[in-house]
Design a protein around this motif. Structure first.
Motif, PDB file in Angstrom:
ATOM      1  N   VAL A 164     -16.393  29.361  19.098  1.00 39.99           N
ATOM      2  CA  VAL A 164     -16.025  30.924  19.027  1.00 39.99           C
ATOM      3  C   VAL A 164     -16.872  30.750  17.428  1.00 39.99           C
ATOM      4  O   VAL A 164     -16.814  32.072  16.981  1.00 39.99           O
ATOM      5  N   GLY A 165     -16.469  29.610  16.659  1.00 41.63           N
ATOM      6  CA  GLY A 165     -17.028  30.095  14.836  1.00 41.63           C
ATOM      7  C   GLY A 165     -18.472  30.660  15.400  1.00 41.63           C
ATOM      8  O   GLY A 165     -19.048  31.345  14.297  1.00 41.63           O
ATOM      9  N   VAL A 166     -19.622  30.094  16.377  1.00 37.76           N
ATOM     10  CA  VAL A 166     -20.883  30.216  16.335  1.00 37.76           C
ATOM     11  C   VAL A 166     -21.297  31.725  16.803  1.00 37.76           C
ATOM     12  O   VAL A 166     -21.934  32.416  16.928  1.00 37.76           O
ATOM     13  N   TYR A 167     -20.306  32.105  17.877  1.00 38.67           N
ATOM     14  CA  TYR A 167     -20.396  33.496  18.668  1.00 38.67           C
ATOM     15  C   TYR A 167     -20.429  34.242  17.538  1.00 38.67           C
ATOM     16  O   TYR A 167     -20.939  35.093  17.661  1.00 38.67           O
ATOM     17  N   CYS A 168     -19.000  34.279  16.605  1.00 42.42           N
ATOM     18  CA  CYS A 168     -18.636  34.926  15.975  1.00 42.42           C
ATOM     19  C   CYS A 168     -19.513  35.375  15.227  1.00 42.42           C
ATOM     20  O   CYS A 168     -20.436  36.035  13.970  1.00 42.42           O
ATOM     21  N   MET A 169     -20.666  34.244  14.190  1.00 42.28           N
ATOM     22  CA  MET A 169     -21.268  34.484  13.311  1.00 42.28           C
ATOM     23  C   MET A 169     -22.333  35.026  14.351  1.00 42.28           C
ATOM     24  O   MET A 169     -23.183  35.931  13.357  1.00 42.28           O
ATOM     25  N   SER A 170     -23.146  34.720  14.838  1.00 44.54           N
ATOM     26  CA  SER A 170     -24.299  35.388  15.786  1.00 44.54           C
ATOM     27  C   SER A 170     -23.939  36.530  16.031  1.00 44.54           C
ATOM     28  O   SER A 170     -25.529  37.636  15.598  1.00 44.54           O
ATOM     29  N   PHE A 171     -22.660  37.395  16.214  1.00 45.21           N
ATOM     30  CA  PHE A 171     -22.732  38.447  16.449  1.00 45.21           C
ATOM     31  C   PHE A 171     -22.560  38.978  15.302  1.00 45.21           C
ATOM     32  O   PHE A 171     -22.927  40.486  15.486  1.00 45.21           O
ATOM     33  N   GLY A 172     -22.068  38.420  14.168  1.00 47.00           N
ATOM     34  CA  GLY A 172     -22.141  39.148  12.945  1.00 47.00           C
ATOM     35  C   GLY A 172     -23.161  39.287  12.458  1.00 47.00           C
ATOM     36  O   GLY A 172     -24.314  40.741  11.426  1.00 47.00           O
ATOM     37  N   LEU A 173     -24.506  38.518  13.086  1.00 50.48           N
ATOM     38  CA  LEU A 173     -26.152  38.665  12.143  1.00 50.48           C
ATOM     39  C   LEU A 173     -26.755  39.524  13.208  1.00 50.48           C
ATOM     40  O   LEU A 173     -27.949  40.427  13.047  1.00 50.48           O
ATOM     41  N   GLN A 174     -26.660  39.624  14.472  1.00 54.71           N
ATOM     42  CA  GLN A 174     -26.843  40.674  15.044  1.00 54.71           C
ATOM     43  C   GLN A 174     -26.744  42.251  15.168  1.00 54.71           C
ATOM     44  O   GLN A 174     -27.282  43.364  15.190  1.00 54.71           O
ATOM     45  N   ILE A 175     -25.045  42.156  14.131  1.00 52.83           N
ATOM     46  CA  ILE A 175     -25.202  43.595  13.492  1.00 52.83           C
ATOM     47  C   ILE A 175     -25.633  43.615  12.603  1.00 52.83           C
ATOM     48  O   ILE A 175     -24.860  44.675  11.882  1.00 52.83           O
ATOM     49  N   ASP A 176     -26.559  42.870  12.470  1.00 54.59           N
ATOM     50  CA  ASP A 176     -27.152  42.871  11.000  1.00 54.59           C
ATOM     51  C   ASP A 176     -25.773  42.949   8.990  1.00 54.59           C
ATOM     52  O   ASP A 176     -25.919  43.285   8.376  1.00 54.59           O
ATOM     53  N   MET A 177     -24.740  42.079   9.698  1.00 52.11           N
ATOM     54  CA  MET A 177     -23.910  41.302   8.458  1.00 52.11           C
ATOM     55  C   MET A 177     -24.737  40.958   7.161  1.00 52.11           C
ATOM     56  O   MET A 177     -25.472  39.846   8.064  1.00 52.11           O
ATOM     57  N   PRO A 178     -24.690  41.288   6.310  1.00 53.08           N
ATOM     58  CA  PRO A 178     -24.955  39.842   5.335  1.00 53.08           C
ATOM     59  C   PRO A 178     -24.839  39.001   5.924  1.00 53.08           C
ATOM     60  O   PRO A 178     -23.642  38.221   6.539  1.00 53.08           O
ATOM     61  N   HIS A 179     -25.852  38.061   5.011  1.00 46.44           N
ATOM     62  CA  HIS A 179     -25.336  36.437   5.860  1.00 46.44           C
ATOM     63  C   HIS A 179     -24.332  35.916   5.022  1.00 46.44           C
ATOM     64  O   HIS A 179     -23.601  35.174   6.264  1.00 46.44           O
ATOM     65  N   GLU A 180     -24.317  35.809   3.632  1.00 50.67           N
ATOM     66  CA  GLU A 180     -22.667  34.980   3.812  1.00 50.67           C
ATOM     67  C   GLU A 180     -21.584  35.474   4.663  1.00 50.67           C
ATOM     68  O   GLU A 180     -20.793  35.257   4.213  1.00 50.67           O
ATOM     69  N   ASP A 181     -21.331  36.862   4.250  1.00 44.79           N
ATOM     70  CA  ASP A 181     -20.233  37.621   5.364  1.00 44.79           C
ATOM     71  C   ASP A 181     -20.611  36.895   6.838  1.00 44.79           C
ATOM     72  O   ASP A 181     -19.166  36.648   7.465  1.00 44.79           O
ATOM     73  N   ALA A 182     -21.017  36.985   7.829  1.00 46.60           N
ATOM     74  CA  ALA A 182     -21.952  36.369   9.034  1.00 46.60           C
ATOM     75  C   ALA A 182     -21.356  35.282   9.370  1.00 46.60           C
ATOM     76  O   ALA A 182     -20.404  34.709   9.714  1.00 46.60           O
ATOM     77  N   LEU A 183     -22.235  34.141   7.752  1.00 42.19           N
ATOM     78  CA  LEU A 183     -20.771  32.575   7.869  1.00 42.19           C
ATOM     79  C   LEU A 183     -19.626  32.956   7.364  1.00 42.19           C
ATOM     80  O   LEU A 183     -19.214  31.664   8.178  1.00 42.19           O
ATOM     81  N   GLU A 184     -19.346  33.411   6.604  1.00 44.35           N
ATOM     82  CA  GLU A 184     -17.384  33.134   6.860  1.00 44.35           C
ATOM     83  C   GLU A 184     -17.017  33.928   8.065  1.00 44.35           C
ATOM     84  O   GLU A 184     -15.347  33.171   8.272  1.00 44.35           O
ATOM     85  N   LEU A 185     -17.403  35.020   8.838  1.00 46.38           N
ATOM     86  CA  LEU A 185     -16.799  35.462   9.547  1.00 46.38           C
ATOM     87  C   LEU A 185     -17.392  33.923  10.531  1.00 46.38           C
ATOM     88  O   LEU A 185     -16.106  33.581  11.956  1.00 46.38           O
ATOM     89  N   GLY A 186     -17.981  33.205  10.900  1.00 46.95           N
ATOM     90  CA  GLY A 186     -18.493  31.630  11.550  1.00 46.95           C
ATOM     91  C   GLY A 186     -17.248  30.958  11.152  1.00 46.95           C
ATOM     92  O   GLY A 186     -16.568  30.346  11.884  1.00 46.95           O
ATOM     93  N   ILE A 187     -16.799  30.334  10.324  1.00 47.12           N
ATOM     94  CA  ILE A 187     -16.128  29.605   9.606  1.00 47.12           C
ATOM     95  C   ILE A 187     -14.717  29.831  10.469  1.00 47.12           C
ATOM     96  O   ILE A 187     -13.820  29.078  10.159  1.00 47.12           O
TER      97      ILE A 187
END
Length: 201
Positions: A164-187
């Protein structure tokens, strides 16, 4: 399982290098008259450490290796440091980097859910998720392909949490979310079942 066996954890030999041998004790398991015993393979004593490194790196010693539960934080900290060095290697395929980062996160979550480890251990998984983020960021198109092809299909809570964490983080990166935010989403995704999982231990 007897308590003596619960005190020891089988480790992934791939996380060990000559540098981290000697930072914690390593054991191997033997059966003696029906009883299980754990004998020391190497320790912090520098007297025989060079010989131990030579034996380990030669591949001659193929037994499964274990650590005592009291050393699990040291082991995972060293595994994460080794991972960080590996991620920097430009000659290592991205798929292998991603797989190793994923494996460490999965091992940490398994330790947490199955063995009632301290929540401090989850900090190690945060670091490993950071390395997964580095892998996905190197090639976002290939990174998303890795996510869909490498993640395990079993349903253990610890594996599900990492997925779930990896899927969330990869989704955040796919929609151009800032990397710090995508990492927080993944965690956040990784930890979404922590209280439920702890309640079932």
């Amino acid at each position: 399982m007897k308590r003596v066996e619960k005190k020891y954890r089988k480790i992934n030999r791939d996380h060990l290098t000559g540098k981290n041998l000697g930072l914690f004790n390593l054991y191997y398991k033997v059966k003696d008259s029906g009883a299980t015993r754990f004998l020391k393979f190497s320790g912090k004593d520098k007297t025989h450490l060079d010989k131990v490194r030579e034996l380990f790196e030669s591949g001659e010693f193929q037994e499964d290796l274990y650590i005592h539960e009291s050393d699990r934080m040291k082991y995972y900290e060293q595994a994460t440091l080794s991972l960080r060095e590996m991620i920097k290697d430009p000659n290592l395929p991205l798929q292998e980097k991603f797989s190793k980062s994923y494996d460490i996160s999965k091992e940490v979550m398994k330790e947490f859910f199955e063995w009632e480890a301290s929540p401090k251990l989850l900090q190690i998984s945060d670091q490993a998720m950071g390395e997964i983020d580095n892998c996905l960021s190197q090639d976002e198109e290939l990174g998303f392909f890795l996510v869909t092809n490498i993640l395990s299909k079993d349903y253990f809570t610890y594996t599900h949490s990492i997925n779930v964490g990896v899927y969330c983080m990869s989704f955040g990166l796919q929609i151009d979310m800032p990397h710090e935010d995508a990492l927080e989403l993944g965690i956040g995704g990784m930890l979404h079942d922590v209280e439920i999982g702890r309640a079932h231990v």
